[in-house]
Enzyme design. Structure first.
Site, PDB file in Angstrom:
ATOM      1  N   ASP A  23      41.845  -0.097 -26.294  1.00 35.22           N
ATOM      2  CA  ASP A  23      42.478   1.079 -25.693  1.00 35.22           C
ATOM      3  C   ASP A  23      41.891   1.382 -24.310  1.00 35.22           C
ATOM      4  O   ASP A  23      40.709   1.133 -24.054  1.00 35.22           O
ATOM      5  CB  ASP A  23      42.274   2.291 -26.618  1.00 35.22           C
ATOM      6  N   HIS A  40      47.235  -3.669 -18.237  1.00 30.84           N
ATOM      7  CA  HIS A  40      47.400  -4.482 -19.447  1.00 30.84           C
ATOM      8  C   HIS A  40      47.019  -5.939 -19.163  1.00 30.84           C
ATOM      9  O   HIS A  40      46.370  -6.592 -19.975  1.00 30.84           O
ATOM     10  CB  HIS A  40      48.841  -4.403 -19.956  1.00 30.84           C
ATOM     11  N   LEU A 134      37.768 -19.486 -36.999  1.00 29.91           N
ATOM     12  CA  LEU A 134      37.973 -18.034 -36.886  1.00 29.91           C
ATOM     13  C   LEU A 134      39.376 -17.630 -37.310  1.00 29.91           C
ATOM     14  O   LEU A 134      40.362 -18.251 -36.897  1.00 29.91           O
ATOM     15  CB  LEU A 134      37.745 -17.625 -35.416  1.00 29.91           C
TER      16      LEU A 134
HETATM   17  C1  IPE Z   1      46.753   2.258 -30.184  1.00 32.09           C
HETATM   18  O1  IPE Z   1      46.563   2.812 -28.945  1.00 32.09           O
HETATM   19  C2  IPE Z   1      47.539   1.002 -30.091  1.00 32.09           C
HETATM   20  C3  IPE Z   1      46.921  -0.076 -29.351  1.00 32.09           C
HETATM   21  C4  IPE Z   1      45.752  -0.092 -28.791  1.00 32.09           C
HETATM   22  C5  IPE Z   1      47.712  -1.260 -29.275  1.00 32.09           C
HETATM   23  P1  IPE Z   1      47.484   3.976 -28.377  1.00 32.09           P
HETATM   24  O2  IPE Z   1      46.934   4.275 -27.038  1.00 32.09           O
HETATM   25  O3  IPE Z   1      48.902   3.617 -28.470  1.00 32.09           O
HETATM   26  O4  IPE Z   1      47.197   5.164 -29.408  1.00 32.09           O
HETATM   27  P2  IPE Z   1      47.335   6.726 -29.225  1.00 32.09           P
HETATM   28  O5  IPE Z   1      48.753   7.012 -28.862  1.00 32.09           O
HETATM   29  O6  IPE Z   1      46.402   7.130 -28.126  1.00 32.09           O
HETATM   30  O7  IPE Z   1      46.918   7.289 -30.535  1.00 32.09           O
HETATM   31  C1  IPE Z   2      46.001   0.163 -24.910  1.00 29.82           C
HETATM   32  O1  IPE Z   2      45.945   0.765 -23.676  1.00 29.82           O
HETATM   33  C2  IPE Z   2      46.969  -0.974 -24.944  1.00 29.82           C
HETATM   34  C3  IPE Z   2      48.215  -0.679 -25.654  1.00 29.82           C
HETATM   35  C4  IPE Z   2      48.503   0.416 -26.282  1.00 29.82           C
HETATM   36  C5  IPE Z   2      49.206  -1.719 -25.657  1.00 29.82           C
HETATM   37  P1  IPE Z   2      46.763   2.070 -23.339  1.00 29.82           P
HETATM   38  O2  IPE Z   2      47.974   1.659 -22.574  1.00 29.82           O
HETATM   39  O3  IPE Z   2      47.013   2.865 -24.560  1.00 29.82           O
HETATM   40  O4  IPE Z   2      45.742   2.817 -22.386  1.00 29.82           O
HETATM   41  P2  IPE Z   2      45.595   4.384 -22.192  1.00 29.82           P
HETATM   42  O5  IPE Z   2      45.270   4.966 -23.533  1.00 29.82           O
HETATM   43  O6  IPE Z   2      46.914   4.880 -21.666  1.00 29.82           O
HETATM   44  O7  IPE Z   2      44.493   4.528 -21.206  1.00 29.82           O
HETATM   45 MG    MG Z   3      45.939   4.409 -25.383  1.00 26.88          MG
END
Ligand code: IPE
Ligand code: IPE
Ligand code: MG
Length: 243
Positions: A23, A40, A134
């Site tokens: 995240d 990303h 793995l």
């Molecule tokens: C969870 O992260 C999903 C992934 C990392 C793929 P999100 O950023 O989508 O989750 P919320 O919305 O903050 O809970």
């Molecule tokens: C996690 O990064 C990756 C995915 C959910 C695919 P985010 O895109 O949720 O990053 P933040 O939470 O907005 O910083």
């Molecule tokens: Mg996020």
């Protein structure tokens, strides 16, 4: 180039199964005044390093949350960028992963994905299906509740067909119908970016996981940060309800 970092002998104990909620890509992009898609993309660099290091350490299973069932709520542009990254990731990594005997399993419902992504993921699972290294689980269009519903439905169908006695349904029977069937529960769950929630990731498998929440955003997360989390895991006292 060998991965920097500690070796298995540096740890008194290692988790058998690590889960990671990757995240912070969006906040990283914002901080650097870059497009979200670039956040990303930079995140996949981290991903590569972390997979390599997990393999070098001999950890058995690694589960990565790449795209949740809720992530469809994002803009069409962002979803398209993430879908493209799935194709790019497998195109660039599959040969090396296969050479290292990594076995790829996709957690989640592939049927709702665009055709090319679905074909790529099915092919990655097929190609690496007999590998014994793995276990790399990548959660794409994954939700923990949906996974449990799917398992319950599968049990119910077998019961209706007369192949399963409802009294025989126990924890092992349910676990055997999860995407992670045959793998140990998650011992260590890492979520980067300081958020402290599961966001529907591996609800069943994390029942007794240790949680570590590094502040770093995923694109900034390093092998050294990972080693620090593994060291912290080794210091935790796990009781599983006992003394
Ligand atoms: C969870 O992260 C999903 C992934 C990392 C793929 P999100 O950023 O989508 O989750 P919320 O919305 O903050 O809970
Ligand atoms: C996690 O990064 C990756 C995915 C959910 C695919 P985010 O895109 O949720 O990053 P933040 O939470 O907005 O910083
Ligand atoms: Mg996020």
């Amino acid at each position: 180039m060998p991965t920097q970092g500690m070796t298995a002998a540096d740890f008194p104990v290692l988790p058998r199964h690590v889960g990671i909620i990757m995240d912070g890509n969006g906040r990283w992009a914002k901080k650097h005044k870059l497009a979200i898609a670039f956040g990303h993309r930079t995140g996949t660099e981290t991903l590569r390093e972390i997979i390599r290091h997990t393999d070098d350490l001999g950890i058995g299973s690694l589960s990565l949350y790449a795209f949740s069932t809720e992530n469809w709520r994002r803009s069409d542009d962002e979803v398209a960028a993430l879908m493209q990254l799935i194709l790019d990731f497998f195109a660039s990594e599959i040969d090396e992963l296969d050479e290292k005997h990594v076995r790829i399993t996709i957690l989640g419902d592939k049927d709702r994905l665009p055709q090319r992504q679905r074909d790529t993921l099915i092919e990655a699972e097929r190609r690496t299906g007999a590998n014994t290294g793995l276990r790399l689980n990548i959660a794409i269009n994954y939700g923990g509740r949906a996974e449990l519903v799917r398992a319950a439905r599968s049990l119910a169908e077998d019961a209706r067909a007369g192949n399963l006695d409802p009294d025989a349904i126990d924890e092992d029977a349910l676990a055997a119908r999860l995407y992670t069937a045959g793998q140990p529960d998650v011992d260590l769950l890492i979520r980067t970016s300081g958020e402290m929630r599961l966001s529907n990731f591996l609800l069943w498998q994390c029942a007794y996981a240790e949680f570590i929440f590094p502040e770093k955003l995923w694109p900034d997360f390093t092998v050294a940060d990972y080693d620090a989390a593994l060291q912290e895991f080794a210091r935790r006292s796990r009781r599983f309800g006992g003394r």
